[in-house]
Scaffold this motif. Structure first.
Motif, PDB file in Angstrom:
ATOM      1  N   ALA A 134      -6.860 -63.257 -52.921  1.00  0.00           N
ATOM      2  CA  ALA A 134      -6.518 -62.654 -51.633  1.00  0.00           C
ATOM      3  C   ALA A 134      -7.673 -61.847 -51.059  1.00  0.00           C
ATOM      4  CB  ALA A 134      -5.283 -61.761 -51.795  1.00  0.00           C
ATOM      5  N   ILE A 135      -8.311 -61.032 -51.881  1.00  0.00           N
ATOM      6  CA  ILE A 135      -9.429 -60.217 -51.393  1.00  0.00           C
ATOM      7  C   ILE A 135     -10.608 -61.107 -51.005  1.00  0.00           C
ATOM      8  CG2 ILE A 135     -11.104 -58.463 -52.064  1.00  0.00           C
ATOM      9  CD1 ILE A 135      -8.945 -57.219 -53.821  1.00  0.00           C
ATOM     10  N   MET A 136     -10.851 -62.162 -51.772  1.00  0.00           N
ATOM     11  CA  MET A 136     -11.962 -63.052 -51.454  1.00  0.00           C
ATOM     12  C   MET A 136     -11.748 -63.744 -50.103  1.00  0.00           C
ATOM     13  SD  MET A 136     -13.373 -66.368 -53.529  1.00  0.00           S
ATOM     14  CE  MET A 136     -11.951 -67.318 -53.006  1.00  0.00           C
ATOM     15  N   ILE A 137     -10.539 -64.203 -49.842  1.00  0.00           N
ATOM     16  CA  ILE A 137     -10.267 -64.887 -48.578  1.00  0.00           C
ATOM     17  C   ILE A 137     -10.414 -63.933 -47.395  1.00  0.00           C
ATOM     18  CG2 ILE A 137      -8.458 -66.013 -47.232  1.00  0.00           C
ATOM     19  CD1 ILE A 137      -7.463 -67.246 -49.860  1.00  0.00           C
ATOM     20  N   VAL A 138      -9.824 -62.741 -47.547  1.00  0.00           N
ATOM     21  CA  VAL A 138      -9.883 -61.773 -46.434  1.00  0.00           C
ATOM     22  C   VAL A 138     -11.311 -61.296 -46.209  1.00  0.00           C
ATOM     23  CG1 VAL A 138      -9.107 -59.517 -45.650  1.00  0.00           C
ATOM     24  CG2 VAL A 138      -7.499 -61.074 -46.761  1.00  0.00           C
ATOM     25  N   ALA A 139     -12.001 -60.939 -47.292  1.00  0.00           N
ATOM     26  CA  ALA A 139     -13.370 -60.428 -47.155  1.00  0.00           C
ATOM     27  C   ALA A 139     -14.313 -61.519 -46.670  1.00  0.00           C
ATOM     28  CB  ALA A 139     -13.850 -59.878 -48.497  1.00  0.00           C
ATOM     29  N   GLY A 140     -14.176 -62.737 -47.182  1.00  0.00           N
ATOM     30  CA  GLY A 140     -15.052 -63.828 -46.731  1.00  0.00           C
ATOM     31  C   GLY A 140     -14.856 -64.164 -45.272  1.00  0.00           C
ATOM     32  N   THR A 141     -13.625 -64.136 -44.806  1.00  0.00           N
ATOM     33  CA  THR A 141     -13.370 -64.427 -43.388  1.00  0.00           C
ATOM     34  C   THR A 141     -13.954 -63.344 -42.487  1.00  0.00           C
ATOM     35  OG1 THR A 141     -11.332 -65.567 -44.029  1.00  0.00           O
ATOM     36  CG2 THR A 141     -11.568 -64.922 -41.717  1.00  0.00           C
ATOM     37  N   GLN A 142     -13.762 -62.093 -42.863  1.00  0.00           N
ATOM     38  CA  GLN A 142     -14.295 -60.998 -42.053  1.00  0.00           C
ATOM     39  C   GLN A 142     -15.821 -60.990 -42.063  1.00  0.00           C
ATOM     40  OE1 GLN A 142     -12.523 -59.098 -40.034  1.00  0.00           O
ATOM     41  NE2 GLN A 142     -10.684 -60.206 -40.700  1.00  0.00           N
ATOM     42  N   ILE A 143     -16.415 -61.302 -43.208  1.00  0.00           N
ATOM     43  CA  ILE A 143     -17.879 -61.378 -43.257  1.00  0.00           C
ATOM     44  C   ILE A 143     -18.399 -62.514 -42.388  1.00  0.00           C
ATOM     45  CG2 ILE A 143     -19.814 -61.895 -44.803  1.00  0.00           C
ATOM     46  CD1 ILE A 143     -18.308 -60.360 -46.987  1.00  0.00           C
ATOM     47  N   GLU A 144     -17.721 -63.629 -42.399  1.00  0.00           N
ATOM     48  CA  GLU A 144     -18.152 -64.755 -41.570  1.00  0.00           C
ATOM     49  C   GLU A 144     -18.039 -64.446 -40.085  1.00  0.00           C
ATOM     50  OE1 GLU A 144     -17.261 -69.554 -41.103  1.00  0.00           O
ATOM     51  OE2 GLU A 144     -15.886 -68.256 -42.215  1.00  0.00           O
ATOM     52  N   LEU A 145     -16.986 -63.734 -39.697  1.00  0.00           N
ATOM     53  CA  LEU A 145     -16.789 -63.442 -38.274  1.00  0.00           C
ATOM     54  C   LEU A 145     -17.679 -62.306 -37.784  1.00  0.00           C
ATOM     55  CD1 LEU A 145     -12.905 -63.713 -38.044  1.00  0.00           C
ATOM     56  CD2 LEU A 145     -14.617 -65.414 -37.369  1.00  0.00           C
ATOM     57  N   SER A 146     -18.133 -61.437 -38.695  1.00  0.00           N
ATOM     58  CA  SER A 146     -18.957 -60.302 -38.252  1.00  0.00           C
ATOM     59  C   SER A 146     -20.430 -60.490 -38.616  1.00  0.00           C
ATOM     60  CB  SER A 146     -18.418 -59.010 -38.871  1.00  0.00           C
ATOM     61  OG  SER A 146     -18.438 -59.123 -40.289  1.00  0.00           O
ATOM     62  N   GLY A 182     -21.737 -62.922 -40.339  1.00  0.00           N
ATOM     63  CA  GLY A 182     -22.176 -64.300 -40.174  1.00  0.00           C
ATOM     64  C   GLY A 182     -22.606 -64.621 -38.764  1.00  0.00           C
ATOM     65  N   VAL A 183     -21.934 -64.056 -37.776  1.00  0.00           N
ATOM     66  CA  VAL A 183     -22.309 -64.291 -36.377  1.00  0.00           C
ATOM     67  C   VAL A 183     -23.618 -63.597 -36.049  1.00  0.00           C
ATOM     68  CG1 VAL A 183     -21.601 -63.906 -33.981  1.00  0.00           C
ATOM     69  CG2 VAL A 183     -19.920 -64.625 -35.688  1.00  0.00           C
ATOM     70  N   ILE A 184     -23.824 -62.404 -36.614  1.00  0.00           N
ATOM     71  CA  ILE A 184     -25.038 -61.641 -36.296  1.00  0.00           C
ATOM     72  C   ILE A 184     -26.259 -62.265 -36.957  1.00  0.00           C
ATOM     73  CG2 ILE A 184     -26.174 -59.407 -36.524  1.00  0.00           C
ATOM     74  CD1 ILE A 184     -23.379 -58.134 -36.400  1.00  0.00           C
ATOM     75  N   PHE A 185     -26.163 -62.543 -38.262  1.00  0.00           N
ATOM     76  CA  PHE A 185     -27.312 -63.056 -39.006  1.00  0.00           C
ATOM     77  C   PHE A 185     -27.311 -64.574 -39.102  1.00  0.00           C
ATOM     78  CE2 PHE A 185     -26.696 -58.738 -40.556  1.00  0.00           C
ATOM     79  CZ  PHE A 185     -27.963 -58.211 -40.423  1.00  0.00           C
ATOM     80  N   MET A 196     -20.393 -71.005 -46.624  1.00  0.00           N
ATOM     81  CA  MET A 196     -20.476 -70.847 -48.086  1.00  0.00           C
ATOM     82  C   MET A 196     -21.106 -69.509 -48.461  1.00  0.00           C
ATOM     83  SD  MET A 196     -18.994 -73.444 -49.223  1.00  0.00           S
ATOM     84  CE  MET A 196     -19.385 -73.220 -50.940  1.00  0.00           C
ATOM     85  N   ALA A 197     -22.091 -69.045 -47.677  1.00  0.00           N
ATOM     86  CA  ALA A 197     -22.687 -67.742 -47.955  1.00  0.00           C
ATOM     87  C   ALA A 197     -21.677 -66.633 -47.716  1.00  0.00           C
ATOM     88  CB  ALA A 197     -23.924 -67.535 -47.084  1.00  0.00           C
ATOM     89  N   ALA A 198     -20.863 -66.778 -46.671  1.00  0.00           N
ATOM     90  CA  ALA A 198     -19.817 -65.784 -46.418  1.00  0.00           C
ATOM     91  C   ALA A 198     -18.781 -65.796 -47.527  1.00  0.00           C
ATOM     92  CB  ALA A 198     -19.156 -66.077 -45.066  1.00  0.00           C
ATOM     93  N   ALA A 199     -18.463 -66.999 -48.069  1.00  0.00           N
ATOM     94  CA  ALA A 199     -17.508 -67.087 -49.184  1.00  0.00           C
ATOM     95  C   ALA A 199     -18.075 -66.440 -50.444  1.00  0.00           C
ATOM     96  CB  ALA A 199     -17.160 -68.547 -49.450  1.00  0.00           C
ATOM     97  N   ALA A 200     -19.405 -66.614 -50.658  1.00  0.00           N
ATOM     98  CA  ALA A 200     -20.035 -65.988 -51.824  1.00  0.00           C
ATOM     99  C   ALA A 200     -20.008 -64.469 -51.717  1.00  0.00           C
ATOM    100  CB  ALA A 200     -21.472 -66.488 -51.964  1.00  0.00           C
ATOM    101  N   LEU A 201     -20.284 -63.944 -50.522  1.00  0.00           N
ATOM    102  CA  LEU A 201     -20.216 -62.493 -50.332  1.00  0.00           C
ATOM    103  C   LEU A 201     -18.779 -61.986 -50.472  1.00  0.00           C
ATOM    104  CD1 LEU A 201     -22.688 -62.066 -47.335  1.00  0.00           C
ATOM    105  CD2 LEU A 201     -23.072 -61.472 -49.739  1.00  0.00           C
ATOM    106  N   GLY A 202     -17.816 -62.784 -50.014  1.00  0.00           N
ATOM    107  CA  GLY A 202     -16.414 -62.408 -50.204  1.00  0.00           C
ATOM    108  C   GLY A 202     -16.020 -62.386 -51.669  1.00  0.00           C
ATOM    109  N   ASN A 203     -16.578 -63.318 -52.453  1.00  0.00           N
ATOM    110  CA  ASN A 203     -16.316 -63.310 -53.898  1.00  0.00           C
ATOM    111  C   ASN A 203     -16.935 -62.086 -54.558  1.00  0.00           C
ATOM    112  OD1 ASN A 203     -15.412 -64.258 -56.361  1.00  0.00           O
ATOM    113  ND2 ASN A 203     -17.211 -65.528 -56.719  1.00  0.00           N
TER     114      ASN A 203
END
Length: 237
Positions: free
Chosen positions: A131-143, A145-148, A153-160
């Motif tokens: 659950a934390i990986m999915i939520v954190a990976g999605t938020q990292i990708e939307l924030s 990930g858009v900036i950088f 897959m990189a957002a999923a790794a950071l979420g993990n």
């Protein structure tokens, strides 16, 4: 005439010595030694055998299964003999206890308790991790990930990474919550806990528990919209 008495006097000691040697040889044939007449006796004699022990024939001896007999036996030993006897008794008792433990494998009820005790905490671990990986990976990708411009897959790794760090802090709470459920603990001795039946039940409980937890931890996906749904909303607006 005088020569014959003189010869008899000269030969008399040799005859007596020969007779003594002959009697000694006859004694050796029947088990008698001339130098130790008190230790051996002739087999053909009907004399009763001698007793060479410290107790007489009529003196009663206490058996070792009584307190007095055991005490007398211990007091009669030397200090080194008592030490050796004590070490051997301790080794024998440890071997007997080990053999008794090996005879009793864990029962089916004990294996079920081991399975439940291993499965329930891992349900919580798998749920929080996914659950934390999915939520954190999605938020990292939307924030971020858009900036950088990072990939999915990189957002999923950071979420993990965020999920693993959170799991380190939440592990104690999950174990405390699992212990409050009131499940009976398996009463196992060290030998039973190291048996292959116990290890197999524990590993199966962990695998099934983390599988159920990861499936339940996918619930955040119901709240995220797909790209097609987002495009439909944008077209409506």
């Amino acid at each position: 005439m005088l020569l014959i008495p003189c010869l008899r006097r000269v030969l008399r000691p040799s005859r007596t010595l020969a007779s003594r040697l002959g009697s000694g040889r006859r004694g050796e044939r029947c088990g008698f030694h001339p130098l130790a007449p008190s230790l051996l006796s002739c087999r053909s004699s009907a004399a009763p055998p001698r007793l060479y022990g410290t107790h007489s024939a009529k003196e009663p001896m206490e058996p070792l299964n009584t307190v007095e007999g055991a005490r007398d036996f211990v007091y009669s030993l030397h200090s080194k003999e008592r030490k050796s006897l004590l070490q051997e008794l301790q080794r024998f008792e440890s071997m007997a206890i080990a053999q008794e433990m090996e005879v009793k494998p864990p029962s089916s009820a004990q294996r079920r308790y081991v399975f439940l005790h291993s499965a329930i905490p891992f349900v919580g671990f798998g749920f929080l991790d996914n659950a934390i990986m999915i939520v954190a990976g999605t938020q990292i990708e939307l924030s971020i990930g858009v900036i950088f411009g990072i990939s999915t897959m990189a957002a999923a790794a950071l979420g993990n990474l965020v999920s693993d760090v959170a799991g380190l802090g939440l592990a104690g709470y999950v174990e405390a919550l699992a212990s409050r459920l009131g499940l009976p603990s398996p009463d196992l001795n060290p030998k039973q806990a190291d048996m292959w039946q116990t290890r197999l039940s524990s590993q199966l409980g962990k695998v099934i528990g983390v599988t159920i937890g990861c499936i339940l931890g996918m619930f955040p996906l119901f709240f995220f919209k797909t790209e097609e749904e987002e495009k439909l909303e944008e077209s409506k607006n």
